[in-house]
Design an enzyme around this catalytic site. Structure first.
Site, short mmCIF file in Angstrom:
data_model
loop_
_atom_site.label_atom_id
_atom_site.label_comp_id
_atom_site.label_asym_id
_atom_site.label_seq_id
_atom_site.Cartn_x
_atom_site.Cartn_y
_atom_site.Cartn_z
CG HIS A 39 -1.84 1.09 1.38
ND1 HIS A 39 -1.75 2.03 2.38
CD2 HIS A 39 -2.91 1.43 0.63
CE1 HIS A 39 -2.74 2.89 2.26
NE2 HIS A 39 -3.46 2.56 1.21
CD GLU A 66 -2.75 1.95 -3.14
OE1 GLU A 66 -1.98 2.33 -2.25
OE2 GLU A 66 -3.88 2.44 -3.31
CG HIS A 81 -3.30 9.20 -0.17
ND1 HIS A 81 -3.99 10.12 0.60
CD2 HIS A 81 -4.07 8.09 -0.22
CE1 HIS A 81 -5.12 9.56 1.02
NE2 HIS A 81 -5.18 8.34 0.53
O1 G3P Z 1 -6.70 1.91 -2.49
C1 G3P Z 1 -6.98 1.23 -1.33
C2 G3P Z 1 -6.78 2.20 -0.27
O2 G3P Z 1 -5.52 2.74 -0.53
C3 G3P Z 1 -7.82 3.26 -0.32
O3 G3P Z 1 -7.57 4.22 0.59
O4 G3P Z 1 -7.01 6.50 1.09
O5 G3P Z 1 -5.25 4.75 1.24
O6 G3P Z 1 -6.06 5.49 -0.97
P1 G3P Z 1 -6.40 5.29 0.47
CA CA Z 2 -5.09 3.97 -2.55
#
Ligand code: G3P
Ligand code: CA
Length: 284
Positions: A39, A66, A81
């Site tokens: 992530h 990701e 992000h």
């Molecule tokens: O994409 C999955 C998760 O990352 C969604 O939340 O806010 O971390 O992008 P965020």
């Molecule tokens: Ca995300």
């Protein structure tokens, strides 16, 4: 006792276990196929959305990198992000109001050293914000990418630009997943290129519930669902997975929670600590 007898007893024990425990004896087997998504890279260990964090994710056995997308004033897709520069760089203001050149001058690593001294490293200071293009150049066409269109309403055309880069770098679409909280953005992607696999992100504020109608609607354009893990329950997981959709909750950072979700039947998950999920998958 003959081999035939032993095999018979084995089948009987297995059947009883499935009948009594709903098949939990197979939980250890399930661990092996779980999709491990780094992530924002291995963002528990290194500054999120830097090449270094992505490399670390790879080393820690993350299956997917990701990448959250934002778009600069001059139309370049970058890995970030937030819509604002403030949290993860030494800049301030909205990404859309700065050119790539301006954003490239920022330090995207020192904030991490200050915020997480236990993980701080001198080499994190001064890291740059990567363009999506640089990520593709660095990791190549056969890496597995899990790319999120962030704030697509703020950046008209971001889906088209994403597809342009996917095609320019001949990214293997079998290994590509595109995710978004915006169903509109995913439907746009689906229209532009139906061969790209999509995941609908969801955010629950209380007990997670999903109707047959919602599953049917999402299944028209997506191959899976990515909900926040906090409010999930076993019935929800069974319902989604039995419908044929993938289920990749976010963001799961403890081994106990990883094990519970796997036992319930999720098919993958996002984690800031891909090393921990790797250990769980190995039964550790
Ligand atoms: O994409 C999955 C998760 O990352 C969604 O939340 O806010 O971390 O992008 P965020
Ligand atoms: Ca995300």
């Amino acid at each position: 006792m003959s081999t035939k007898w032993l095999a018979g007893i084995g089948v009987l024990v297995f059947s009883l276990n499935v009948a009594v425990n709903g098949g939990t004896a197979l939980a250890s087997e399930k661990h092996k196929d779980i999709v491990n998504v780094s992530h924002r890279g291995a963002s528990g260990h290194a500054p999120e959305h830097t090449i270094l964090a992505y490399e670390m994710g790879e080393k820690m056995h993350g299956d997917y990198i990701e990448v959250d997308l934002q778009m600069t004033k001059d139309g370049k897709l970058i890995a970030m992000h937030d819509e604002k520069l403030d949290r993860t760089t030494n800049g301030t203001g909205l990404v859309k109001e700065f050119t790539l050149d301006e954003i490239k001058k920022l330090d995207a690593g020192s904030w991490f050293n200050e915020q997480y001294p236990q993980y701080a490293k001198p080499e994190y200071a001064g890291l740059q914000v990567p363009m999506l293009e640089e990520v593709f150049q660095k990791f190549g066409k056969n890496r597995s990418y899990y790319i999120e269109t962030k704030s697509p309403e703020v950046y008209p055309g971001m889906e088209k630009e994403l597809l342009r880069l996917v095609d320019k770098y001949s990214i293997n679409k079998e290994k590509l997943l595109v995710q978004s909280f915006s169903s509109l953005s995913l439907k746009t992607m689906h229209q532009l290129d139906p061969s790209v696999k999509l995941v609908q992100l969801l955010s629950y504020k209380g007990d997670a519930v999903i109707s047959d109608g919602e599953i049917k609607e999402i299944s028209k354009y997506a191959i899976g669902i990515g909900p926040n893990h906090t409010y999930l329950n076993e019935a929800y997981v069974h319902k989604v997975v039995n419908s044929g959709l993938e289920l990749h909750p976010y963001t799961v950072n403890t081994k106990d929670r990883m094990k519970t979700l796997i036992d319930w039947g999720v098919t993958g998950m996002f984690t800031n600590f891909p090393n921990l999920l790797h250990e769980v998958k190995k039964g550790k």
